[in-house]
Design a protein around this motif. Structure first.
Motif, PDB file in Angstrom:
ATOM      1  N   CYS A   7     -22.459 116.657 -56.996  1.00 46.93           N
ATOM      2  CA  CYS A   7     -22.421 115.722 -58.117  1.00 46.93           C
ATOM      3  C   CYS A   7     -21.235 116.025 -59.020  1.00 46.93           C
ATOM      4  CB  CYS A   7     -23.729 115.762 -58.901  1.00 46.93           C
ATOM      5  SG  CYS A   7     -24.132 117.367 -59.552  1.00 46.93           S
ATOM      6  N   ILE A   8     -20.916 115.053 -59.853  1.00 45.71           N
ATOM      7  CA  ILE A   8     -19.757 115.154 -60.730  1.00 45.71           C
ATOM      8  C   ILE A   8     -20.226 115.074 -62.181  1.00 45.71           C
ATOM      9  CG2 ILE A   8     -19.237 112.686 -60.692  1.00 45.71           C
ATOM     10  CD1 ILE A   8     -16.238 113.669 -60.396  1.00 45.71           C
ATOM     11  N   TYR A   9     -19.549 115.783 -63.054  1.00 54.85           N
ATOM     12  CA  TYR A   9     -19.910 115.880 -64.460  1.00 54.85           C
ATOM     13  C   TYR A   9     -18.782 115.352 -65.347  1.00 54.85           C
ATOM     14  CZ  TYR A   9     -23.587 118.930 -62.744  1.00 54.85           C
ATOM     15  OH  TYR A   9     -24.672 119.432 -62.070  1.00 54.85           O
ATOM     16  N   ARG A  25     -18.430 110.777 -70.052  1.00 55.12           N
ATOM     17  CA  ARG A  25     -19.850 110.424 -70.176  1.00 55.12           C
ATOM     18  C   ARG A  25     -20.042 108.917 -70.086  1.00 55.12           C
ATOM     19  NH1 ARG A  25     -19.639 114.419 -74.322  1.00 55.12           N
ATOM     20  NH2 ARG A  25     -19.531 112.782 -75.895  1.00 55.12           N
ATOM     21  N   LYS A  26     -19.147 108.174 -70.733  1.00 54.88           N
ATOM     22  CA  LYS A  26     -19.242 106.710 -70.685  1.00 54.88           C
ATOM     23  C   LYS A  26     -19.011 106.202 -69.264  1.00 54.88           C
ATOM     24  CE  LYS A  26     -17.153 102.453 -72.380  1.00 54.88           C
ATOM     25  NZ  LYS A  26     -17.329 101.841 -71.084  1.00 54.88           N
ATOM     26  N   LEU A  27     -18.036 106.757 -68.581  1.00 54.60           N
ATOM     27  CA  LEU A  27     -17.747 106.332 -67.220  1.00 54.60           C
ATOM     28  C   LEU A  27     -18.922 106.625 -66.289  1.00 54.60           C
ATOM     29  CD1 LEU A  27     -15.685 105.061 -65.331  1.00 54.60           C
ATOM     30  CD2 LEU A  27     -14.748 107.333 -64.939  1.00 54.60           C
ATOM     31  N   LEU A  28     -19.550 107.791 -66.446  1.00 49.51           N
ATOM     32  CA  LEU A  28     -20.720 108.107 -65.624  1.00 49.51           C
ATOM     33  C   LEU A  28     -21.851 107.122 -65.889  1.00 49.51           C
ATOM     34  CD1 LEU A  28     -20.897 112.001 -65.584  1.00 49.51           C
ATOM     35  CD2 LEU A  28     -20.316 110.469 -63.713  1.00 49.51           C
ATOM     36  N   ASN A  29     -22.050 106.755 -67.148  1.00 57.37           N
ATOM     37  CA  ASN A  29     -23.080 105.755 -67.462  1.00 57.37           C
ATOM     38  C   ASN A  29     -22.732 104.396 -66.860  1.00 57.37           C
ATOM     39  OD1 ASN A  29     -24.911 107.350 -68.847  1.00 57.37           O
ATOM     40  ND2 ASN A  29     -23.783 107.148 -70.769  1.00 57.37           N
ATOM     41  N   ASP A  30     -21.453 104.025 -66.889  1.00 50.98           N
ATOM     42  CA  ASP A  30     -21.025 102.767 -66.279  1.00 50.98           C
ATOM     43  C   ASP A  30     -21.282 102.776 -64.766  1.00 50.98           C
ATOM     44  OD1 ASP A  30     -20.192 101.922 -68.762  1.00 50.98           O
ATOM     45  OD2 ASP A  30     -18.043 102.256 -68.371  1.00 50.98           O
ATOM     46  N   ILE A  31     -21.005 103.903 -64.123  1.00 49.76           N
ATOM     47  CA  ILE A  31     -21.226 104.025 -62.679  1.00 49.76           C
ATOM     48  C   ILE A  31     -22.718 103.935 -62.374  1.00 49.76           C
ATOM     49  CG2 ILE A  31     -21.036 105.569 -60.688  1.00 49.76           C
ATOM     50  CD1 ILE A  31     -18.416 106.636 -61.977  1.00 49.76           C
TER      51      ILE A  31
END
Length: 65
Positions: A7-9, A25-31
């Protein structure tokens, strides 16, 4: 045996893109929204690579531990 994370953080995204950790954090939420994942689920390196268009080998170079 050399194991890599699955996984990626946000900190990894910060290193890869040069943007802030908050952007990561925003990009992970978008994904997660794009992939219809629950908030507690992780984003894999392959999923991040597919979404961002960055080749998985390049991503793996940045997340070496």
């Amino acid at each position: 045996m050399n194991q890599k994370r699955a996984c990626i953080y946000p900190k990894d995204i910060q290193r890869i893109t040069g943007r802030s950790e908050r952007y990561g954090r925003k990009l992970l939420n978008d994904i997660k929204n794009f992939l219809d994942k629950e908030p507690h689920q992780f984003v894999t390196v392959d999923e991040f690579s597919d979404y961002s268009g960055i080749h998985v080998d390049i991503v793996n170079e940045y997340i070496k531990d």
